[in-house]
Design an enzyme around this catalytic site. Structure first.
Site, PDB file in Angstrom:
ATOM      1  N   VAL A 146     -10.681   3.115  -3.693  1.00 19.68           N
ATOM      2  CA  VAL A 146     -10.285   2.604  -5.015  1.00 19.68           C
ATOM      3  C   VAL A 146     -11.277   1.505  -5.387  1.00 19.68           C
ATOM      4  CG1 VAL A 146      -8.500   1.479  -6.388  1.00 19.68           C
ATOM      5  CG2 VAL A 146      -7.847   3.152  -4.631  1.00 19.68           C
ATOM      6  N   GLN A 204     -14.188   2.694   1.217  1.00 16.42           N
ATOM      7  CA  GLN A 204     -13.506   2.303  -0.020  1.00 16.42           C
ATOM      8  C   GLN A 204     -13.205   3.532  -0.861  1.00 16.42           C
ATOM      9  OE1 GLN A 204     -15.590  -0.638  -2.358  1.00 16.42           O
ATOM     10  NE2 GLN A 204     -13.853  -0.951  -3.736  1.00 16.42           N
ATOM     11  N   ASP A 244       0.852  -1.192   0.000  1.00 18.70           N
ATOM     12  CA  ASP A 244       0.000   0.000   0.000  1.00 18.70           C
ATOM     13  C   ASP A 244       0.888   1.241   0.000  1.00 18.70           C
ATOM     14  OD1 ASP A 244      -3.202   0.507   1.052  1.00 18.70           O
ATOM     15  OD2 ASP A 244      -1.782   2.182   1.132  1.00 18.70           O
ATOM     16  N   ASN A 252     -12.859  -3.066   2.466  1.00 22.22           N
ATOM     17  CA  ASN A 252     -13.754  -1.915   2.561  1.00 22.22           C
ATOM     18  C   ASN A 252     -14.717  -1.942   1.373  1.00 22.22           C
ATOM     19  OD1 ASN A 252     -12.389  -0.891   4.845  1.00 22.22           O
ATOM     20  ND2 ASN A 252     -10.847   0.087   3.559  1.00 22.22           N
ATOM     21  N   HIS A 264      -7.030  -5.780   2.202  1.00 25.97           N
ATOM     22  CA  HIS A 264      -5.884  -5.222   2.914  1.00 25.97           C
ATOM     23  C   HIS A 264      -5.347  -6.286   3.876  1.00 25.97           C
ATOM     24  CE1 HIS A 264      -6.740  -0.788   2.258  1.00 25.97           C
ATOM     25  NE2 HIS A 264      -7.936  -1.288   1.980  1.00 25.97           N
ATOM     26  N   HIS A 285     -10.247  -5.200  -3.281  1.00 26.29           N
ATOM     27  CA  HIS A 285      -8.931  -5.535  -2.723  1.00 26.29           C
ATOM     28  C   HIS A 285      -9.066  -5.926  -1.263  1.00 26.29           C
ATOM     29  CE1 HIS A 285      -9.646  -1.197  -2.488  1.00 26.29           C
ATOM     30  NE2 HIS A 285      -8.996  -1.212  -1.333  1.00 26.29           N
TER      31      HIS A 285
END
Ligand code: DGP
Length: 114
Positions: A96, A94, A30, A87, A102, A100
């Site tokens: 993006v 969220q 990240d 998220n 994390h 995904h």
């Protein structure tokens, strides 16, 4: 879904610190880490959110989590523990809109999250 920064990373159009790749999954650090280890596990399939995933994505979602768990084990995070987060949409935080997971580790996490 529209293209996102993660789509560009998957296509190697912009750089990222990639730590894992297989046929279906890409993982990279990240840009704005919230823990000593903060890696994003992204499906190469362009799903925008967890809400968009369907039954046909069950195996892919499992692969994302198993890739994160295997990475955590390799990095010595499994014993002390770590956190995985997805998220979803605005209230989930969220930013993006390419699904995904994390993976956060290397410090004690707090609960409840903010
Ligand atoms: P989320 O808020 O769950 O959508 O998380 C998006 C994460 O993506 C956030 O922690 C910061 C990270 N991020 C945003 N842009 C980039 C980028 O260009 N490169 C990398 N490596 N991470 C990014």
């Amino acid at each position: 879904m529209g293209d996102t920064i993660f789509g560009k990373i998957i296509r190697r159009e912009i750089p990222a610190d990639i730590v894992y790749e297989d046929e279906d999954v890409l993982a990279f650090r990240d840009l704005n880490p919230q823990a000593p280890v903060h890696v994003l596990f992204v499906p190469k399939k362009p799903l925008a959110t967890l809400d968009e995933a369907g039954a046909e994505d069950a195996e892919l979602l499992g692969k994302l989590l198993l890739a994160a768990a295997a990475y955590a084990r390799r990095e010595g995070l499994a014993g002390p523990g770590y956190r995985t987060v997805i998220n979803c949409n605005e209230h989930g935080g969220q930013t993006v809109f390419h699904l995904h997971v994390h993976l956060l580790g290397g410090r004690r996490m707090h609960w409840p999250p903010g």
